[in-house]
Design an enzyme around this catalytic site. Structure first.
Site, mmCIF file in Angstrom:
data_model
loop_
_atom_site.group_PDB
_atom_site.id
_atom_site.type_symbol
_atom_site.label_atom_id
_atom_site.label_comp_id
_atom_site.label_asym_id
_atom_site.label_seq_id
_atom_site.Cartn_x
_atom_site.Cartn_y
_atom_site.Cartn_z
ATOM 1 N N SER A 68 8.307 -17.966 -29.711
ATOM 2 C CA SER A 68 8.264 -19.093 -30.660
ATOM 3 C C SER A 68 7.424 -20.244 -30.102
ATOM 4 C CB SER A 68 9.629 -19.538 -31.169
ATOM 5 O OG SER A 68 10.118 -18.573 -32.099
ATOM 6 N N HIS A 73 5.818 -34.284 -25.875
ATOM 7 C CA HIS A 73 5.083 -35.519 -26.161
ATOM 8 C C HIS A 73 5.573 -36.569 -25.175
ATOM 9 C CE1 HIS A 73 4.319 -33.312 -29.839
ATOM 10 N NE2 HIS A 73 5.602 -33.323 -30.139
ATOM 11 N N CYS A 88 13.125 -17.377 -30.495
ATOM 12 C CA CYS A 88 13.815 -16.479 -31.414
ATOM 13 C C CYS A 88 14.373 -15.313 -30.620
ATOM 14 C CB CYS A 88 12.847 -15.945 -32.457
ATOM 15 S SG CYS A 88 12.341 -17.232 -33.578
#
Lengths: 131, 131
Positions: A68, A73, A88
């Protein structure tokens, strides 16, 4: 598509280093993905300029994984960062790998405070109908 | 780094089209980001092979935004997808743009069922201490 999404909002991180360099943050993330046994398919990282000449800019990026994604940030002017690790568990339970990746990045960024949310994605039966 | 993270686990999507083509999914996502007024800094999309010759492969990708990120993963063999739209509201409230982007992608993928989780990121005061 059932899986585990680890969300971390990181406060009072170790200054400098990874927070203000997309190049260093990228290497940290890619190395951590590999060390955790996750498969990197590609990535994009970006270096922000500072708001003015007195500030360094933040870094931001996402790694697309076979399992996934990872997204990160940073706000070096506040020593803050946000971290998302989503895996996943379609063909295997990748939760332990996600936890390992998350822990590695936390250890590198050294936040004094973490607002953590662990979201389990997907259900055997959907619980809401679209309008 | 306070912001809104829209998480959608999408069931019974419209078959084909965007689910089985990283190229089409990429264009959908980039167009939707632009239409929503969000700023694309870069992206990576990847086309999976099918598990065997009878199946088409899924698509996966992430878009790095000035406002944070979009991530999407599809399972065409199940008509499922997961969607993440996260925007920070540091310099402006980008929540409406995030909602617009999310709604545009939902309208394109046409899920009959959605497991939606709206996560507010960041707090004025951290609530948990790191170990």
């Amino acid at each position: 598509m059932k899986g585990l999404h680890l969300i971390g909002d990181l406060y009072n991180c170790a200054p400098g280093d990874f927070l203000n360099s997309a190049k260093r943050l990228r290497k940290l993330c890619l190395d951590a993905c590999q060390a955790s046994g996750l498969t990197v398919l590609g990535e994009h990282f970006y270096q922000f300029d500072g708001f003015d000449a007195t500030q360094v800019g933040g870094a931001t990026g996402a790694v697309v994984l076979a399992e996934s994604h990872l997204a990160i940030h940073t706000w070096p002017e506040r020593n803050q960062a946000t971290l998302d690790v989503y895996v996943c568990n379609v063909t295997a339970d990748n939760s332990a790998k996600a936890e390992a990746l998350y822990d590695t990045l936390i250890a590198a960024l050294k936040p004094a405070d973490i607002l953590a949310q662990h979201v389990w994605r997907g259900k055997d039966l959907p619980v809401a109908k679209a309008a």
